[in-house]
Enzyme design. Structure first.
Site, PDB file in Angstrom:
ATOM      1  CB  CYS A  87      -0.967  -0.037   1.179  1.00 19.51           C
ATOM      2  SG  CYS A  87      -2.354   1.128   1.030  1.00 19.51           S
ATOM      3  CG  HIS A 196      -3.107  -3.671   3.596  1.00 21.14           C
ATOM      4  ND1 HIS A 196      -2.151  -3.005   4.326  1.00 21.14           N
ATOM      5  CD2 HIS A 196      -3.751  -2.723   2.874  1.00 21.14           C
ATOM      6  CE1 HIS A 196      -2.217  -1.703   4.073  1.00 21.14           C
ATOM      7  NE2 HIS A 196      -3.185  -1.504   3.198  1.00 21.14           N
ATOM      8  CD  GLU A 198      -0.313  -5.535   5.924  1.00 18.74           C
ATOM      9  OE1 GLU A 198      -0.603  -4.336   6.063  1.00 18.74           O
ATOM     10  OE2 GLU A 198      -0.240  -6.092   4.807  1.00 18.74           O
TER      11      GLU A 198
END
Length: 235
Positions: A87, A196, A198
């Site tokens: 991002c 994302h 993560e």
């Protein structure tokens, strides 16, 4: 060996803690790094996390791309170290010219957050090798400046050389040209993407049931891929 993966914190970083947690769950040691430092602390790979570095003044990622530690990031990337920009980190990588193109305000001019379907287009990079080419995954997306742009000739080159790493499926959430969600450099060690991974590294932080879009663990393989690349190179 236990791989050591650095996570760089910039003023305004939001997801550095999540990235460190993902690295730990993937089996590596996260190492906190500071934007004002010139020391990478001997790490084996790097993650530039999401957030709003320096308040996204000028352009998202533009000031962060000039941070002192980015000189070391560029040198490490040139030597083949795996580098992932997520991002805001992707925005930094394009602003630092480690990846081509640019990222602009979403087409609808609004911040968007959703579970996003993606297709892994290139499964040979340091960050995608634990996926299969063509594999469909779902991971969270949240951005305001996520529209990927490049010239037609550059887009043709990315497509022709297999440098599109991941592509949006179902919905193009931000107007990215050719539905591009993430790209890689020619060497395959530098990858940037807007979604994302993560935030999708363990089951139950979903939805991940049979009746809903799955975002439980689809992002974990980004991090295990890099660990495999580092360990394999050291063998």
């Amino acid at each position: 060996m236990t791989a050591r993966v650095g996570v760089i914190t910039f003023p305004g970083s939001l997801d550095d803690g999540d990235a460190a947690r993902a690295i730990r769950l993937a089996g590596a040691e996260p190492v906190a790094l500071w934007h004002g430092s010139h020391d990478l602390d001997g790490v084996d790979a790097l993650v530039l996390p999401g957030g709003f570095s320096y308040g996204d003044y000028l352009r998202a990622g533009a000031i962060a791309a000039l941070a002192p530690i980015m000189a070391e990031v560029k040198d490490a990337a040139a030597k083949g170290m795996p580098v992932l920009g997520i991002c805001n980190g992707f925005q930094m990588l394009v602003e630092a010219h480690l990846l081509p193109g640019g990222l602009i305000r979403n087409a609808h001019q609004q911040f968007i957050r959703r579970d996003q379907r993606l297709r892994v287009e290139n499964a040979t990079t340091s960050w995608t090798s634990d996926y299969d080419a063509g594999q469909e995954i779902v991971i969270p997306l949240k951005n305001a400046d996520g529209g990927y742009i490049a010239s037609e000739s550059e887009l043709d080159r990315l497509e022709g050389e297999g440098l599109v790493a991941v592509r949006y499926l179902g919905v193009n959430p931000n107007g990215s040209l050719r539905d591009i969600a993430g790209i890689t450099n020619e060497r395959g060690n530098v990858v940037g993407l807007m979604p994302h991974p993560e935030h999708a590294v363990e089951p139950g932080f979903g939805p991940d049931t049979s009746v809903a879009m799955r975002s439980g663990v689809d992002g974990l393989s980004f991090f295990t891929s890099a660990i495999s690349a580092v360990v394999g190179a050291a063998a």
